[in-house]
Write a protein that holds these residues in place. Structure first.
Motif, PDB file in Angstrom:
ATOM      1  N   THR A  30      46.823  54.434  49.174  1.00  0.00           N
ATOM      2  CA  THR A  30      45.948  55.218  48.296  1.00  0.00           C
ATOM      3  C   THR A  30      45.597  56.520  49.012  1.00  0.00           C
ATOM      4  N   THR A  31      45.175  57.501  48.233  1.00  0.00           N
ATOM      5  CA  THR A  31      44.660  58.712  48.874  1.00  0.00           C
ATOM      6  C   THR A  31      43.199  58.465  49.216  1.00  0.00           C
ATOM      7  N   LYS A  32      42.670  59.223  50.161  1.00  0.00           N
ATOM      8  CA  LYS A  32      41.265  59.059  50.537  1.00  0.00           C
ATOM      9  C   LYS A  32      40.332  59.433  49.393  1.00  0.00           C
ATOM     10  N   GLU A  33      40.789  60.331  48.524  1.00  0.00           N
ATOM     11  CA  GLU A  33      39.941  60.765  47.403  1.00  0.00           C
ATOM     12  C   GLU A  33      39.845  59.713  46.304  1.00  0.00           C
ATOM     13  N   LYS A  34      40.932  58.940  46.124  1.00  0.00           N
ATOM     14  CA  LYS A  34      40.990  57.996  45.017  1.00  0.00           C
ATOM     15  C   LYS A  34      41.519  56.659  45.528  1.00  0.00           C
ATOM     16  N   ASN A  35      40.978  55.569  45.037  1.00  0.00           N
ATOM     17  CA  ASN A  35      41.371  54.233  45.479  1.00  0.00           C
ATOM     18  C   ASN A  35      42.605  53.711  44.748  1.00  0.00           C
TER      19      ASN A  35
ATOM     20  N   ARG B  55      45.272  61.705  55.316  1.00  0.00           N
ATOM     21  CA  ARG B  55      45.051  61.798  53.867  1.00  0.00           C
ATOM     22  C   ARG B  55      45.032  60.469  53.137  1.00  0.00           C
TER      23      ARG B  55
ATOM     24  N   LYS C  77      44.213  53.899  58.374  1.00  0.00           N
ATOM     25  CA  LYS C  77      43.834  55.208  57.835  1.00  0.00           C
ATOM     26  C   LYS C  77      44.663  56.288  58.498  1.00  0.00           C
TER      27      LYS C  77
ATOM     28  N   TYR D  69      54.360  61.008  43.195  1.00  0.00           N
ATOM     29  CA  TYR D  69      53.755  61.258  44.506  1.00  0.00           C
ATOM     30  C   TYR D  69      54.807  61.482  45.595  1.00  0.00           C
TER      31      TYR D  69
END
Length: 179
Positions: free
Chosen positions: A75-80, A15, A12, A108
């Motif tokens: 991936t972003t933390k908001e979306k997998n 972001r 992790k 991206y």
């Protein structure tokens, strides 16, 4: 070097989440492998399809199971959803050298995601795998990739190291040593 990937390391950053490749990623793998901008720099043709993406996932997971590769989905933390990938592979156990490879969907790119992901994977390679040298083999035409490597203190080398790439135009070697 410690090459035991049975317990896959989820990483992790501020972001991002770098996680294992899952079967449901096949559509995004296909999108990544169909991106002509990405493919032009990694020496891959644009012949991806959904079946090839599913086969690729099986192949990567087999390499991980055999401790031959670590392959993370970015991936972003908001979306997998997969926005890119990064891997450690081509292990040279005798010299404690590992190769890093990475790619990101073009929409991206330029947002600092790859720099953030690479920092975490470099840390993992040195601290957890006990690598002495990390190699990267970008195309010198890929100015953004070379720039990221330089930002992370990779150094241009005029040596082939463990390079097995033949389809990348203007291939150069960058290394980072664990000091």
């Amino acid at each position: 070097m410690k090459l035991d990937f049975n317990k896959f390391p989820k990483l992790k950053t501020q972001r991002l989440i770098l996680r294992n490749l899952e079967n449901q990623d096949f559509e995004r793998i296909h999108k990544l492998h169909s991106d002509p901008i990405v493919n032009s720099f990694v020496g891959r043709d644009n012949s991806s399809n959904l079946e090839k993406a599913k086969t690729y996932i099986i192949r990567m997971n087999n390499l991980i199971a055999n401790n031959e590769c670590l392959y993370w989905v970015i991936t972003t933390k908001e979306k997998n959803d997969l926005i890119g990938s990064i891997c450690l592979w081509n292990f040279d156990l005798e010299n404690k050298i590992v190769e890093i490879g990475y790619e990101m969907l073009s929409q991206y790119q330029g947002k600092g995601f790859m720099t953030e992901a690479l920092k975490e994977v470099v840390k993992h390679a040195f601290e957890e795998i006990n690598s002495a040298i990390i190699t990267a083999f970008p195309s010198s035409d890929n100015i953004n990739s070379v720039s990221i490597l330089k930002k992370l203190n990779f150094v241009y080398e005029d040596k082939p190291y463990n390079n097995t790439h033949q389809d990348i135009a203007n291939l150069v070697t960058y290394t980072l040593r664990n000091v």
